[in-house]
Design a protein around this motif. Sequence first.
Motif, PDB file in Angstrom:
ATOM      1  N   UNK A 110       0.814  -1.220   0.000  1.00 21.84           N
ATOM      2  CA  UNK A 110       0.000   0.000   0.000  1.00 21.84           C
ATOM      3  C   UNK A 110       0.845   1.267   0.000  1.00 21.84           C
ATOM      4  N   UNK A 111       2.153   1.110   0.034  1.00 20.35           N
ATOM      5  CA  UNK A 111       3.044   2.266   0.118  1.00 20.35           C
ATOM      6  C   UNK A 111       4.020   2.291  -1.058  1.00 20.35           C
ATOM      7  N   UNK A 112       4.314   3.504  -1.489  1.00 20.56           N
ATOM      8  CA  UNK A 112       5.258   3.682  -2.586  1.00 20.56           C
ATOM      9  C   UNK A 112       6.692   3.581  -2.076  1.00 20.56           C
ATOM     10  N   UNK A 113       7.619   3.327  -2.995  1.00 17.80           N
ATOM     11  CA  UNK A 113       9.048   3.310  -2.665  1.00 17.80           C
ATOM     12  C   UNK A 113       9.455   4.695  -2.140  1.00 17.80           C
ATOM     13  N   UNK A 114      10.369   4.745  -1.174  1.00 18.92           N
ATOM     14  CA  UNK A 114      11.164   3.626  -0.647  1.00 18.92           C
ATOM     15  C   UNK A 114      10.531   2.908   0.540  1.00 18.92           C
ATOM     16  N   UNK A 115       9.309   3.305   0.941  1.00 18.75           N
ATOM     17  CA  UNK A 115       8.694   2.703   2.129  1.00 18.75           C
ATOM     18  C   UNK A 115       7.912   1.433   1.794  1.00 18.75           C
ATOM     19  N   UNK A 116       7.692   1.201   0.507  1.00 16.66           N
ATOM     20  CA  UNK A 116       6.936   0.026   0.103  1.00 16.66           C
ATOM     21  C   UNK A 116       7.206  -0.324  -1.337  1.00 16.66           C
ATOM     22  N   UNK A 117       6.304  -1.105  -1.920  1.00 14.87           N
ATOM     23  CA  UNK A 117       6.533  -1.622  -3.271  1.00 14.87           C
ATOM     24  C   UNK A 117       5.378  -1.300  -4.221  1.00 14.87           C
ATOM     25  N   UNK A 118       4.467  -0.427  -3.809  1.00 12.56           N
ATOM     26  CA  UNK A 118       3.349  -0.092  -4.690  1.00 12.56           C
ATOM     27  C   UNK A 118       3.851   0.565  -5.965  1.00 12.56           C
ATOM     28  N   UNK A 119       3.370   0.081  -7.098  1.00 11.91           N
ATOM     29  CA  UNK A 119       3.784   0.638  -8.372  1.00 11.91           C
ATOM     30  C   UNK A 119       3.177   2.005  -8.618  1.00 11.91           C
ATOM     31  N   UNK A 120       3.859   2.810  -9.430  1.00  8.77           N
ATOM     32  CA  UNK A 120       3.457   4.194  -9.670  1.00  8.77           C
ATOM     33  C   UNK A 120       2.542   4.294 -10.875  1.00  8.77           C
ATOM     34  N   UNK A 121       1.353   4.867 -10.662  1.00  8.04           N
ATOM     35  CA  UNK A 121       0.418   5.201 -11.737  1.00  8.04           C
ATOM     36  C   UNK A 121      -0.311   6.458 -11.301  1.00  8.04           C
ATOM     37  N   UNK A 122      -0.073   7.553 -11.977  1.00  9.31           N
ATOM     38  CA  UNK A 122      -0.676   8.828 -11.600  1.00  9.31           C
ATOM     39  C   UNK A 122      -1.420   9.429 -12.789  1.00  9.31           C
ATOM     40  N   UNK A 123      -2.373  10.312 -12.481  1.00  8.73           N
ATOM     41  CA  UNK A 123      -3.225  10.858 -13.519  1.00  8.73           C
ATOM     42  C   UNK A 123      -4.322   9.886 -13.915  1.00  8.73           C
ATOM     43  N   UNK A 124      -4.692   9.000 -12.981  1.00  6.50           N
ATOM     44  CA  UNK A 124      -5.720   7.997 -13.238  1.00  6.50           C
ATOM     45  C   UNK A 124      -6.873   8.118 -12.260  1.00  6.50           C
ATOM     46  N   UNK A 125      -7.551   6.993 -12.057  1.00  5.55           N
ATOM     47  CA  UNK A 125      -8.778   7.022 -11.251  1.00  5.55           C
ATOM     48  C   UNK A 125      -8.523   7.419  -9.800  1.00  5.55           C
ATOM     49  N   UNK A 126      -7.459   6.898  -9.188  1.00  8.12           N
ATOM     50  CA  UNK A 126      -7.272   7.130  -7.750  1.00  8.12           C
ATOM     51  C   UNK A 126      -6.937   8.577  -7.418  1.00  8.12           C
ATOM     52  N   UNK A 127      -6.323   9.301  -8.366  1.00 11.28           N
ATOM     53  CA  UNK A 127      -6.060  10.721  -8.119  1.00 11.28           C
ATOM     54  C   UNK A 127      -6.945  11.600  -8.993  1.00 11.28           C
ATOM     55  N   UNK A 128      -8.116  11.060  -9.352  1.00  9.62           N
ATOM     56  CA  UNK A 128      -9.173  11.803 -10.047  1.00  9.62           C
ATOM     57  C   UNK A 128      -8.735  12.360 -11.396  1.00  9.62           C
ATOM     58  N   UNK A 129      -7.815  11.663 -12.052  1.00 10.97           N
ATOM     59  CA  UNK A 129      -7.382  12.003 -13.414  1.00 10.97           C
ATOM     60  C   UNK A 129      -6.815  13.415 -13.507  1.00 10.97           C
ATOM     61  N   UNK A 130      -6.301  13.913 -12.399  1.00  9.14           N
ATOM     62  CA  UNK A 130      -5.880  15.311 -12.342  1.00  9.14           C
ATOM     63  C   UNK A 130      -4.355  15.435 -12.383  1.00  9.14           C
ATOM     64  N   UNK A 131      -3.864  16.555 -12.871  1.00 11.30           N
ATOM     65  CA  UNK A 131      -2.427  16.813 -12.778  1.00 11.30           C
ATOM     66  C   UNK A 131      -2.066  17.185 -11.354  1.00 11.30           C
ATOM     67  N   UNK A 132      -0.767  17.310 -11.099  1.00 10.00           N
ATOM     68  CA  UNK A 132      -0.345  17.722  -9.762  1.00 10.00           C
ATOM     69  C   UNK A 132       0.996  17.135  -9.394  1.00 10.00           C
ATOM     70  N   UNK A 133       1.489  17.559  -8.254  1.00  9.42           N
ATOM     71  CA  UNK A 133       2.794  17.128  -7.770  1.00  9.42           C
ATOM     72  C   UNK A 133       2.742  15.666  -7.342  1.00  9.42           C
ATOM     73  N   UNK A 134       3.629  14.851  -7.880  1.00  8.17           N
ATOM     74  CA  UNK A 134       3.608  13.416  -7.609  1.00  8.17           C
ATOM     75  C   UNK A 134       3.900  13.123  -6.141  1.00  8.17           C
ATOM     76  N   UNK A 135       4.867  13.805  -5.565  1.00  7.46           N
ATOM     77  CA  UNK A 135       5.203  13.565  -4.161  1.00  7.46           C
ATOM     78  C   UNK A 135       4.016  13.863  -3.255  1.00  7.46           C
ATOM     79  N   UNK A 136       3.276  14.928  -3.561  1.00  9.47           N
ATOM     80  CA  UNK A 136       2.105  15.275  -2.762  1.00  9.47           C
ATOM     81  C   UNK A 136       0.999  14.235  -2.940  1.00  9.47           C
ATOM     82  N   UNK A 137       0.821  13.746  -4.162  1.00  7.07           N
ATOM     83  CA  UNK A 137      -0.158  12.689  -4.404  1.00  7.07           C
ATOM     84  C   UNK A 137       0.200  11.419  -3.636  1.00  7.07           C
ATOM     85  N   UNK A 138       1.450  11.077  -3.598  1.00  3.94           N
ATOM     86  CA  UNK A 138       1.896   9.909  -2.846  1.00  3.94           C
ATOM     87  C   UNK A 138       1.570  10.071  -1.365  1.00  3.94           C
TER      88      UNK A 138
END
Length: 259
Positions: A110-138
């Motif tokens: 459930x966590x992104x690297x380096x704290x976990x192994x969740x793969x990165x997919x942004x600009x999709x359903x979980x972040x409401x298809x919106x642009x934005x800072x990746x670190x903040x989205x994480x």
Amino acid sequence: MRDNPVKQKLQRGETAFGTMVFELVSPGLPAILSAAGAEFALYDMEHSGISMEEMKRQFAYGRGLGLVPIVRPPGKQYQFVSRLLDLGAMGLMLPMVESRAEAEEIVSWTRYAPRGVRGAMFGGAHDDYAPGDVAEKMRIAEDRTIVLAMIETEKGVANVDEIMSVDGIHGAHLGQFDLSLSLGIPGQVDHPRIDAAVQSLLAACKAHGKFAACMAPTVEIARDWMRQGFNMVSYSYDIGLLANGLSDGIGQLRGKAGS
């Protein structure tokens, strides 16, 4: 990205209410549940046959309602956890968690690297298809996600304290029916051994500051468990609510017709 008001409420020590969904998924379901006062919907994919595609639609139907979608995946594998989070799940309930090591692995999914192994997919359903800072989205994604460990086996009960000690596990969800099978007392959910398991679960949650969650089939059982310390309560489930309500109404009508 949306926050998770249910998680925030539970972290304040308040009680949150919802229901479980096994069968009756429809476009209007999230609105119906929200209008009825549910704060979360706990969708069960393990026993229902609900597909990933249907879950994605349910998440979309619920946007803007404030209803928090939580899912029991089909099994305890990374592929299910990561996919459901990417589709928009805001909580996960993992079945039959039995050890600290297992709980730690689940958290890593459930966590992104380096704290976990969740793969990165942004600009999709979980972040409401919106642009934005990746670190903040994480940060938001990890902060809002609820991770529940189901305690529903004899081994899980024996290890519940170490499971609840894992950072990133936010609560224990009682699985009284599977637990009764594991203990060799199938269906006897009011057995003293079930009550002893409940007390172990509640003690572990209290000791580690975690949520205590349950599915209560009746108001009376829910009130009793709330008095004992459960604060995340699913009141019944879709099949039971429909069947019981219909049975009660028809029974009353038949009695009136026969009088």
